[in-house]
Design an enzyme around this catalytic site. Structure first.
Site, PDB file in Angstrom:
ATOM      1  N   ARG A 177      62.101  88.096  42.008  1.00  0.00           N
ATOM      2  CA  ARG A 177      60.747  87.263  41.171  1.00  0.00           C
ATOM      3  C   ARG A 177      59.495  88.197  42.358  1.00  0.00           C
ATOM      4  O   ARG A 177      58.144  88.083  41.694  1.00  0.00           O
ATOM      5  CB  ARG A 177      60.676  85.686  41.834  1.00  0.00           C
ATOM      6  N   SER A 202      64.766  76.856  43.015  1.00  0.00           N
ATOM      7  CA  SER A 202      66.049  76.164  42.749  1.00  0.00           C
ATOM      8  C   SER A 202      65.090  74.486  43.863  1.00  0.00           C
ATOM      9  O   SER A 202      64.483  73.495  43.702  1.00  0.00           O
ATOM     10  CB  SER A 202      66.299  75.906  43.406  1.00  0.00           C
TER      11      SER A 202
HETATM   12  P1  ADP Z   1      70.120  82.525  48.144  1.00  0.00           P
HETATM   13  O1  ADP Z   1      69.893  80.871  48.926  1.00  0.00           O
HETATM   14  O2  ADP Z   1      71.415  83.080  47.954  1.00  0.00           O
HETATM   15  O3  ADP Z   1      68.296  82.605  47.211  1.00  0.00           O
HETATM   16  P2  ADP Z   1      69.506  81.152  44.912  1.00  0.00           P
HETATM   17  O4  ADP Z   1      70.989  79.802  44.130  1.00  0.00           O
HETATM   18  O5  ADP Z   1      68.099  80.446  45.187  1.00  0.00           O
HETATM   19  O6  ADP Z   1      70.079  81.897  46.400  1.00  0.00           O
HETATM   20  O7  ADP Z   1      68.834  82.276  44.497  1.00  0.00           O
HETATM   21  C1  ADP Z   1      70.538  83.005  44.106  1.00  0.00           C
HETATM   22  C2  ADP Z   1      69.840  84.588  43.460  1.00  0.00           C
HETATM   23  O8  ADP Z   1      69.059  83.844  42.310  1.00  0.00           O
HETATM   24  C3  ADP Z   1      68.815  85.762  43.965  1.00  0.00           C
HETATM   25  O9  ADP Z   1      68.843  86.568  44.339  1.00  0.00           O
HETATM   26  C4  ADP Z   1      66.917  84.585  43.994  1.00  0.00           C
HETATM   27  O10 ADP Z   1      66.532  86.022  44.502  1.00  0.00           O
HETATM   28  C5  ADP Z   1      67.527  84.315  42.637  1.00  0.00           C
HETATM   29  N1  ADP Z   1      67.163  83.703  42.031  1.00  0.00           N
HETATM   30  C6  ADP Z   1      66.132  82.863  41.572  1.00  0.00           C
HETATM   31  N2  ADP Z   1      65.303  82.591  41.086  1.00  0.00           N
HETATM   32  C7  ADP Z   1      65.336  83.056  40.115  1.00  0.00           C
HETATM   33  C8  ADP Z   1      64.544  83.253  39.100  1.00  0.00           C
HETATM   34  N3  ADP Z   1      63.204  82.617  38.937  1.00  0.00           N
HETATM   35  N4  ADP Z   1      64.057  84.386  38.566  1.00  0.00           N
HETATM   36  C9  ADP Z   1      64.599  85.546  38.744  1.00  0.00           C
HETATM   37  N5  ADP Z   1      65.644  85.352  40.241  1.00  0.00           N
HETATM   38  C10 ADP Z   1      65.754  84.615  40.245  1.00  0.00           C
END
Ligand code: ADP
Length: 160
Positions: A90, A128
């Site tokens: 992001r 999230s």
């Molecule tokens: P983690 O605990 O591994 O960070 P997440 O569920 O928060 O797990 O995120 C999983 C993946 O999705 C990561 O690569 C994160 O950067 C990506 N991600 C989360 N939100 C977004 C978004 N709004 N746009 C693009 N990628 C996202």
């Protein structure tokens, strides 16, 4: 067949994740969306709820599989013979976070290739963490999470 793993906590799955997964489907034949279970991390949603929300979101898409694992991400990829790990970026801070992990993952499993997609500006603000904050205060989740997540929270009468 080109298969990629999209690992994450998905606490809960957001439109940001969905957008990366959908674009990933133009690069890969199949995407395995898998929850990495970290015993030391506190989650808002149980593993069962997070899995159910993933299934409700992607149930109809036969090129997407949902799963979870309780090991290192690269170990899971190795056991399942998955050659690509898909991640979303992001902002520069995401890259700073991802880069050392990617290097360690490639050290542990040189066969794995990490593929990062830049998020669209429309979804780059979604995380999230922000979604959980909105849930705690009963705010409007539209356009931040898939409808399946909103319906699941309402149907199960989940309270936070
Ligand atoms: P983690 O605990 O591994 O960070 P997440 O569920 O928060 O797990 O995120 C999983 C993946 O999705 C990561 O690569 C994160 O950067 C990506 N991600 C989360 N939100 C977004 C978004 N709004 N746009 C693009 N990628 C996202």
């Amino acid at each position: 067949m080109k298969v990629a793993l999209f690992p994450g906590s998905f606490d809960p799955i957001t439109e940001g994740h969905v957008e990366i997964i959908e674009r990933g489907l133009s690069l890969f034949d199949k995407i395995i969306v898998a929850i990495g279970v970290n015993a030391n991390k506190k989650y808002m949603f149980s593993l069962e709820d997070r899995m159910a929300m993933l299934s409700a979101t992607f149930g109809k898409e036969n090129r997407i599989e949902v799963d979870y694992y309780q090991s290192l991400t690269v170990e899971y990829a190795k056991t399942r013979n998955i050659p690509f790990i898909l991640r979303g970026l992001r902002a520069p801070s995401d890259l700073e976070y991802e880069q050392p992990i990617a290097y360690v993952n490639q050290h542990l499993n040189p066969e794995v290739e990490i593929v990062c997609l830049l998020s669209k500006p429309e979804t780059a603000h979604i995380s999230s963490t922000v979604v959980r904050e909105i849930i705690r205060y009963n705010g409007n989740l539209q356009k931040l999470v898939p409808m399946s997540v909103i319906e699941y929270i309402l149907k199960k009468k989940l309270q936070f």
